[in-house]
Design an enzyme around this catalytic site. Structure first.
Site, mmCIF file in Angstrom:
data_model
loop_
_atom_site.group_PDB
_atom_site.id
_atom_site.type_symbol
_atom_site.label_atom_id
_atom_site.label_comp_id
_atom_site.label_asym_id
_atom_site.label_seq_id
_atom_site.Cartn_x
_atom_site.Cartn_y
_atom_site.Cartn_z
ATOM 1 N N ASP A 173 77.061 68.684 -30.669
ATOM 2 C CA ASP A 173 77.403 67.588 -29.749
ATOM 3 C C ASP A 173 77.729 68.179 -28.385
ATOM 4 O O ASP A 173 78.409 69.210 -28.310
ATOM 5 C CB ASP A 173 78.651 66.852 -30.286
ATOM 6 C CG ASP A 173 78.610 65.354 -30.013
ATOM 7 O OD1 ASP A 173 78.013 64.964 -28.990
ATOM 8 O OD2 ASP A 173 79.175 64.588 -30.809
ATOM 9 N N HIS A 232 74.442 66.120 -20.238
ATOM 10 C CA HIS A 232 75.508 65.620 -21.129
ATOM 11 C C HIS A 232 75.393 66.180 -22.537
ATOM 12 O O HIS A 232 76.347 66.118 -23.305
ATOM 13 C CB HIS A 232 75.460 64.089 -21.174
ATOM 14 C CG HIS A 232 75.904 63.456 -19.889
ATOM 15 N ND1 HIS A 232 77.148 62.889 -19.735
ATOM 16 C CD2 HIS A 232 75.299 63.335 -18.690
ATOM 17 C CE1 HIS A 232 77.276 62.425 -18.500
ATOM 18 N NE2 HIS A 232 76.157 62.681 -17.849
HETATM 19 P P1 ADQ Z 1 77.423 60.132 -27.338
HETATM 20 O O1 ADQ Z 1 76.476 60.902 -28.196
HETATM 21 O O2 ADQ Z 1 77.235 58.672 -27.323
HETATM 22 O O3 ADQ Z 1 77.444 60.672 -25.832
HETATM 23 P P2 ADQ Z 1 80.418 60.493 -27.477
HETATM 24 O O4 ADQ Z 1 80.746 61.539 -26.498
HETATM 25 O O5 ADQ Z 1 81.250 60.603 -28.714
HETATM 26 O O6 ADQ Z 1 78.905 60.522 -27.963
HETATM 27 O O7 ADQ Z 1 80.657 59.083 -26.801
HETATM 28 C C1 ADQ Z 1 80.599 57.945 -27.544
HETATM 29 C C2 ADQ Z 1 81.314 56.806 -26.819
HETATM 30 O O8 ADQ Z 1 80.919 55.613 -27.482
HETATM 31 C C3 ADQ Z 1 82.824 56.928 -26.921
HETATM 32 O O9 ADQ Z 1 83.438 56.483 -25.747
HETATM 33 C C4 ADQ Z 1 83.154 55.993 -28.096
HETATM 34 O O10 ADQ Z 1 84.389 55.329 -27.992
HETATM 35 C C5 ADQ Z 1 82.043 54.980 -28.043
HETATM 36 N N1 ADQ Z 1 81.750 54.559 -29.441
HETATM 37 C C6 ADQ Z 1 81.276 55.310 -30.440
HETATM 38 N N2 ADQ Z 1 81.213 54.578 -31.577
HETATM 39 C C7 ADQ Z 1 81.676 53.363 -31.270
HETATM 40 C C8 ADQ Z 1 81.896 52.151 -32.009
HETATM 41 N N3 ADQ Z 1 81.639 52.076 -33.305
HETATM 42 N N4 ADQ Z 1 82.373 51.076 -31.350
HETATM 43 C C9 ADQ Z 1 82.646 51.166 -30.043
HETATM 44 N N5 ADQ Z 1 82.488 52.261 -29.311
HETATM 45 C C10 ADQ Z 1 82.007 53.337 -29.906
HETATM 46 C C11 ADQ Z 1 76.706 61.660 -25.067
HETATM 47 C C12 ADQ Z 1 76.684 63.066 -25.662
HETATM 48 C C13 ADQ Z 1 78.100 63.544 -25.920
HETATM 49 C C14 ADQ Z 1 78.899 63.503 -24.626
HETATM 50 C C15 ADQ Z 1 78.765 62.174 -23.938
HETATM 51 C C16 ADQ Z 1 79.372 62.186 -22.531
HETATM 52 O O11 ADQ Z 1 75.921 63.072 -26.871
HETATM 53 O O12 ADQ Z 1 78.102 64.851 -26.464
HETATM 54 O O13 ADQ Z 1 80.270 63.747 -24.922
HETATM 55 O O14 ADQ Z 1 77.408 61.791 -23.797
HETATM 56 O O15 ADQ Z 1 78.895 63.235 -21.763
#
Ligand code: ADQ
Length: 462
Positions: free
Chosen positions: A365, A157
């Protein structure tokens, strides 16, 4: 039909009623497990005094949930240690944050072996095994040692680092050798796949065949690009739900005609938050006319709060936001609203739609799902503008975002100016392109293409 066995560090079973409270990824994986009558295997989330080999199992809707506990040492050295303090920073190009400690990698391989021992007795001959993410890279190697010959796939991921960055990890070859126990490895982007291929060729004396398969460490395996998506239809629908409308109205009212720039991230040093705040500060410095007219809302709940670097980033951000607010605030306007908590997905959907600009500027990311959620939640009649880091995996797909270099503060300032003044016609055209991509390459498409390819790859690493 083969059963599907999903192995991940955390098992996130969506609640029976509220699909919206679980992430799209958990829902998509769970749907596949239901279809294949599969098993979801992982850590129970419990840390116990002394860990036994017992596996807890329960059955929900034809899916078997099998979990194992971690001991305090496992939690410190495997989870907080090798996974979060060594691999996470290193794979995000942050050698400066990486901790190298022999206890960590020893424990990592030991916990991976324990996962494999727990899983092996549950397996049947035709099973298709899909292991997720950097916490469990060594799982397949242990399964192979135990004589498991079924097809095993792995999805990373997070980014895969350039070979010279990975080479700073002591025993890096052992980690990549462990990857060669899989039959198929999935990466988020072409950049990650190329970094892996470069490692195989230049660091492991391996080769790439004409069919694209990779040979090293005595095995030949497949590797491909599978960009993860969201459930775009659901997010679009959710942005009109009662809870979203409530948050949209609450936000719009409190903005009193000002424009809103929104950032939503887990509080993590990879997300580029201090650089983002610095860009907003420079934007206010360079554009006095915009003071009092624009607010930046950053939602960033703490994560991994027991790791030192995460405590530091929180302090750094709080002090930067406080400094900028005291420098520019007026009696009826605060430039930065910094909120250190998480919100339900429906509320977030309303906040995404209330924003004129989505500011997504990680330093690195894997994909970044927030960028895709922001696009899916926009009002088609009046969409906001996405500013996106060139170092987020999503930038390889969302070409009509304003793509920026998050290290180049002036570049981000220019993008903010452009986004805040972009005419409706251009906003709509850019949004349409991105929405088509986010809808087509959704989370189900990602899952089905990976599982479809895993079913087809040659078995046995030859
Ligand atoms: P993350 O590093 O957690 O994931 P991301 O892909 O942006 O990053 O996913 C975050 C999730 O958490 C999103 O669904 C978002 O809505 C939720 N989220 C973030 N902040 C929030 C808040 N304040 N309140 C509620 N919800 C919140 C890891 C990898 C990424 C990759 C994903 C999936 O680091 O690069 O995209 O896995 O593979």
């Amino acid at each position: 039909m083969s059963r599907l066995i999903v192995v991940s560090n955390r098992v996130a079973v969506p609640g029976p009623k509220d699909k919206a409270s679980a992430g799209g990824l958990a829902v998509a994986i769970y749907a596949a497990l239901k279809k294949y009558e599969g098993i979801w295997f992982g850590w129970s989330g419990k840390v116990v005094e002394s860990v036994s080999t017992a596996i807890h199992t329960e059955h929900v809707d034809g899916v078997t949930i099998a979990t194992t506990d971690l001991s305090h040492e496992d939690y410190d050295e495997y989870y907080n240690g090798f996974a979060n303090s060594t691999l996470w920073p290193l794979f995000h190009y942050r050698i400066d944050h990486a901790a190298f400690d022999r206890r960590f990698d020893k424990r990592y391989y030991r916990v991976n072996a324990r996962f494999a021992y727990g899983l092996a007795p549950l397996l049947e001959e035709d099973d298709l095994i899909w292991v997720h993410d950097f916490q469990l890279i060594a799982c397949a190697e242990e399964l192979r040692r135990m004589g498991i010959e079924q097809r095993i796939g792995f999805f990373l991921h997070i980014p895969f680092p350039a070979p010279q960055v990975l080479a700073t990890l002591p025993n890096h070859q052992a980690l990549v050798r462990a990857l060669f126990a899989y039959d198929l490895i999935g990466f988020q982007t072409a950049t990650d796949l190329v970094a892996f291929q470069d490692y195989v060729i230049y660091e492991a004396a391996g080769s790439i065949g004409e069919d694209g398969r990779l040979t090293a460490f005595g095995r030949t395996i497949c590797a491909g690009v599978y960009p993860i998506g969201i459930d775009a239809d659901e997010m679009a629908e959710m942005s009109w739900s009662a809870e979203a409308v409530r948050h949209f109205e609450r936000m719009t009212r409190s903005m009193a005609g000002r424009k809103l720039i929104l950032g939503v991230d887990r509080l993590d040093y990879t997300k580029g938050l201090p650089e983002r705040v610095a860009a907003f500060e420079r934007f206010l410095e360079n554009n006095p006319g915009n003071r009092g007219q624009v607010t930046f809302l950053q939602i960033a709940p703490s994560s991994r709060g027991d790791v030192k670097d995460y405590i530091e980033i929180r302090e750094e951000l709080e002090s930067a936001a406080g400094r900028i607010n005291s420098r520019f605030a007026d009696v009826d306007w605060v430039p930065i609203r910094y909120v250190n908590r998480s919100y339900p997905r429906r509320s977030l959907a309303g906040l995404y739609r209330a924003s004129q600009v989505g500011l997504v500027t990680p330093l690195r990311d894997g994909m970044n799902l927030v960028a895709k959620e922001f696009v899916a939640a926009q009002d088609p009649e009046d969409p906001g503008v996405l500013i996106l880091s060139q170092f987020a995996g999503a930038a390889e797909q969302l070409h009509s975002a304003l793509i920026v270099n998050p290290y180049d503060i002036d570049n981000v300032v220019d993008a903010l100016n452009k986004a805040l003044h972009m005419p409706l016609e251009e906003r709509t055209e850019r949004w349409r392109g991105m929405m088509a991509t986010v809808t087509r390459d959704n989370v189900s498409a990602w899952r089905d293409s990976f599982v479809g390819d895993l079913l087809k790859v040659p078995v046995g690493g030859v």
